[in-house]
Design a protein around this motif. Structure first.
Motif, PDB file in Angstrom:
ATOM      1  N   THR A  45       0.829  -1.214   0.000  1.00 20.61           N
ATOM      2  CA  THR A  45       0.000   0.000   0.000  1.00 20.61           C
ATOM      3  C   THR A  45       0.861   1.261   0.000  1.00 20.61           C
TER       4      THR A  45
ATOM      5  N   SER B 132       0.708   4.061  -2.995  1.00 22.43           N
ATOM      6  CA  SER B 132       0.464   5.471  -2.654  1.00 22.43           C
ATOM      7  C   SER B 132       1.563   6.374  -3.186  1.00 22.43           C
TER       8      SER B 132
ATOM      9  N   MET C 166      -9.170  -2.075   0.978  1.00 23.33           N
ATOM     10  CA  MET C 166      -8.693  -0.816   0.434  1.00 23.33           C
ATOM     11  C   MET C 166      -8.749  -0.856  -1.094  1.00 23.33           C
ATOM     12  N   VAL C 167      -9.396   0.127  -1.677  1.00 22.31           N
ATOM     13  CA  VAL C 167      -9.493   0.249  -3.131  1.00 22.31           C
ATOM     14  C   VAL C 167      -8.570   1.375  -3.574  1.00 22.31           C
ATOM     15  N   PHE C 168      -7.759   1.093  -4.578  1.00 25.15           N
ATOM     16  CA  PHE C 168      -6.926   2.132  -5.183  1.00 25.15           C
ATOM     17  C   PHE C 168      -7.503   2.443  -6.550  1.00 25.15           C
TER      18      PHE C 168
ATOM     19  N   SER D 284      -4.355   7.561  -2.778  1.00 25.92           N
ATOM     20  CA  SER D 284      -4.612   6.944  -1.475  1.00 25.92           C
ATOM     21  C   SER D 284      -5.719   5.924  -1.642  1.00 25.92           C
ATOM     22  N   GLY D 285      -5.667   4.902  -0.830  1.00 24.72           N
ATOM     23  CA  GLY D 285      -6.721   3.898  -0.851  1.00 24.72           C
ATOM     24  C   GLY D 285      -7.945   4.397  -0.100  1.00 24.72           C
ATOM     25  N   ASP D 286      -9.099   3.940  -0.514  1.00 26.46           N
ATOM     26  CA  ASP D 286     -10.323   4.246   0.212  1.00 26.46           C
ATOM     27  C   ASP D 286     -11.071   2.946   0.446  1.00 26.46           C
ATOM     28  N   ASN D 287     -12.082   2.996   1.299  1.00 25.07           N
ATOM     29  CA  ASN D 287     -12.813   1.781   1.621  1.00 25.07           C
ATOM     30  C   ASN D 287     -14.307   1.991   1.445  1.00 25.07           C
TER      31      ASN D 287
ATOM     32  N   TRP E 133     -10.981   1.488 -10.658  1.00 23.55           N
ATOM     33  CA  TRP E 133     -10.192   0.630  -9.780  1.00 23.55           C
ATOM     34  C   TRP E 133      -9.037   0.009 -10.545  1.00 23.55           C
TER      35      TRP E 133
END
Length: 166
Positions: free
Chosen positions: A45, A49, A68-70, A55-58, A77
């Motif tokens: 991760t 980043s 975590m989705v990038f 940044s990853g989000d959820n 995605w």
């Protein structure tokens, strides 16, 4: 030379106990010295980043708080990091494992899937996605290349090759 009595569970006494302790200490020293463990999920991760500037989000906070989705700047995605059961990958274990789903060229998926580290996608289109176990035995350079390929396939853009160093 092997001291056979140390291998006999019912053997007791101060000498056999001391031999077992020394063998255990020696094995622990080897493990600590030779088998450095890293948090591959964290390393991955951080790489994503820094390398892609995202940044990853959820989106699944309630059901799966550690997912975590990038996404690309266009919000598509290119990497989905999650914890699943080994059973979801075809193993006979309910132990948890961290994985990442990445987009990949359909014509290359049969070549890259080894069912040890890289699998047909879990919970995504198996024709276009793969699942990679995030563990210490995964070659990080290969993981980096697979992630860059996923980003490229989703955006149509080439990414600059950069060597990630811990």
């Amino acid at each position: 030379e092997i001291y056979a009595m140390a291998e006999v569970p019912s053997a007791a006494g101060s000498f056999v106990t001391e031999v077992r302790r020394q063998v255990q200490d020696f094995a622990e020293d080897i493990r600590e010295t030779c088998f450095v463990s890293t948090d591959m999920k964290k390393k991955f991760t951080e790489f994503v980043s820094k390398h892609f500037g995202v940044s990853g989000d959820n989106p699944f906070r309630e059901e799966s708080p550690d997912t975590m989705v990038f996404r690309t700047p266009e919000k598509s995605w290119f990497a989905l990091v999650m914890t699943i059961s080994f059973r979801n990958l075809g193993f006979r274990s309910d132990a948890p494992v961290s994985v990442v789903n990445l987009k990949h060229r359909p014509e290359h998926i049969p070549e890259i899937v080894d069912n040890h580290r890289i699998f047909n996608a879990y919970h995504m289109n198996k024709k276009h996605w793969i699942t990679v176990i995030l563990s210490d035995n995964m070659d990080f350079d290969l993981l980096r290349e697979l992630t860059e390929e996923s980003y490229k396939l989703v955006t149509g853009k080439r990414v600059q090759k950069v060597k990630f160093v811990c």
